[in-house]
Design an enzyme around this catalytic site. Structure first.
Site, PDB file in Angstrom:
ATOM      1  N   PRO E   2     -19.758  17.653 -22.441  1.00  0.00           N
ATOM      2  CA  PRO E   2     -19.879  16.495 -21.259  1.00  0.00           C
ATOM      3  C   PRO E   2     -19.516  17.023 -20.009  1.00  0.00           C
ATOM      4  CG  PRO E   2     -18.701  15.871 -23.157  1.00  0.00           C
ATOM      5  CD  PRO E   2     -18.652  17.337 -23.538  1.00  0.00           C
ATOM      6  N   TYR E   3     -19.989  16.254 -18.987  1.00  0.00           N
ATOM      7  CA  TYR E   3     -19.536  16.469 -17.732  1.00  0.00           C
ATOM      8  C   TYR E   3     -19.440  14.870 -17.149  1.00  0.00           C
ATOM      9  CZ  TYR E   3     -19.692  16.917 -12.717  1.00  0.00           C
ATOM     10  OH  TYR E   3     -19.709  16.745 -11.434  1.00  0.00           O
TER      11      TYR E   3
END
Lengths: 73, 73, 73, 73, 73, 73
Positions: E2-3
């Protein structure tokens, strides 16, 4: 008044899990920085596999390459 | 040469309304800062209800909670 | 509950101009989509010239090239 | 460890083209700045025509206006 | 993979607090969605007061208005 | 008409390197998708070390941990 954007690959996160992310990030910002939950905004972007790259590859190709490497060990 | 990103919940904004947002933001940047409309880019992201959180809750739960509070008054 | 991000080159926008942008975008979203100003968040990012590219060039080089083209006409 | 977000209008980019974008950007960051491809993340956002504005107009209206101008020349 | 992007007003968050945010968000994503911490990226953007708007006002004006309202009660 | 945002840690990228990134990404989008360079916008965000996290740690702590692991091998 924080704004948080969470980007993940689209692979079946449920509404309950998303609610947990929203609640968890909001709590974290209140606990660590005293931010008011009432004005904390969280958005979640679910990105298609073919639109997410890592290691120079679309994510599914990347995962296949990683799995192949593991098997060779 | 500005870039503007508008994020709203997905709840039926029409193409006409979006065109009005695009035109309105572009005008505003020209009027206030003298920015050239020709190179002003505007994008609109429509975010699903379950992917938008405020007050530590997904937005529909938040609205329900607000409505319940109003009724109690 | 919208979130708006405005990105411009850093070239001297004043606090008054920024306040006008914030007020103007918030009004626009209320007028066009009925969005509640109380929960509309606007952020402005001022980007250094060397970090902004258009036409394949950093923006100052781009402007110089455009100006040179104009002169030749 | 860079993060790159590419936003384009949704008009039929294929998985192969997206893979080329992901690979190309990752290579570029390695070549120019020595960034490690293993931790370079690239995301691609495909934006509907009606959600993308330029020159104060939704992009299809903008293209039509440009084409009309060309014809007049 | 994820970011996460966290945007807050710049008002003195310490390196320790930022580390706590980074660790906390990464844990949350692992706990809720099983995301691998090794490839979870978190960035924090600290935004100047005059570049953050809420309720149609720059944030300091907004806070002053809220405080004035409180006093009147 | 694409918009590209490149986020890197702030560690001394020169104006020349940034110009190379801007030119390189713009070329890539033209070559792969036929995008018009004239309206391709690229922004670069340089993020302070303490504001960038990976593996649950601020990036400098992460690098130190990786280096320590390497040495033990």
């Amino acid at each position: 008044m924080p704004y948080v954007n969470i980007r993940i690959t689209r692979e079946g996160a449920t509404p309950e899990q998303k609610a947990e992310l929203i609640g968890g990030v909001t709590d974290l910002l209140q606990r660590v920085l005293g931010k008011n939950p009432a004005t904390t905004v969280v958005t979640i972007d679910e990105v298609e596999f073919e639109n997410w790259g890592i290691g120079g590859l679309p994510v599914l190709d990347y995962r296949a390459a990683q799995a192949a490497k593991e098997q060779k060990r």
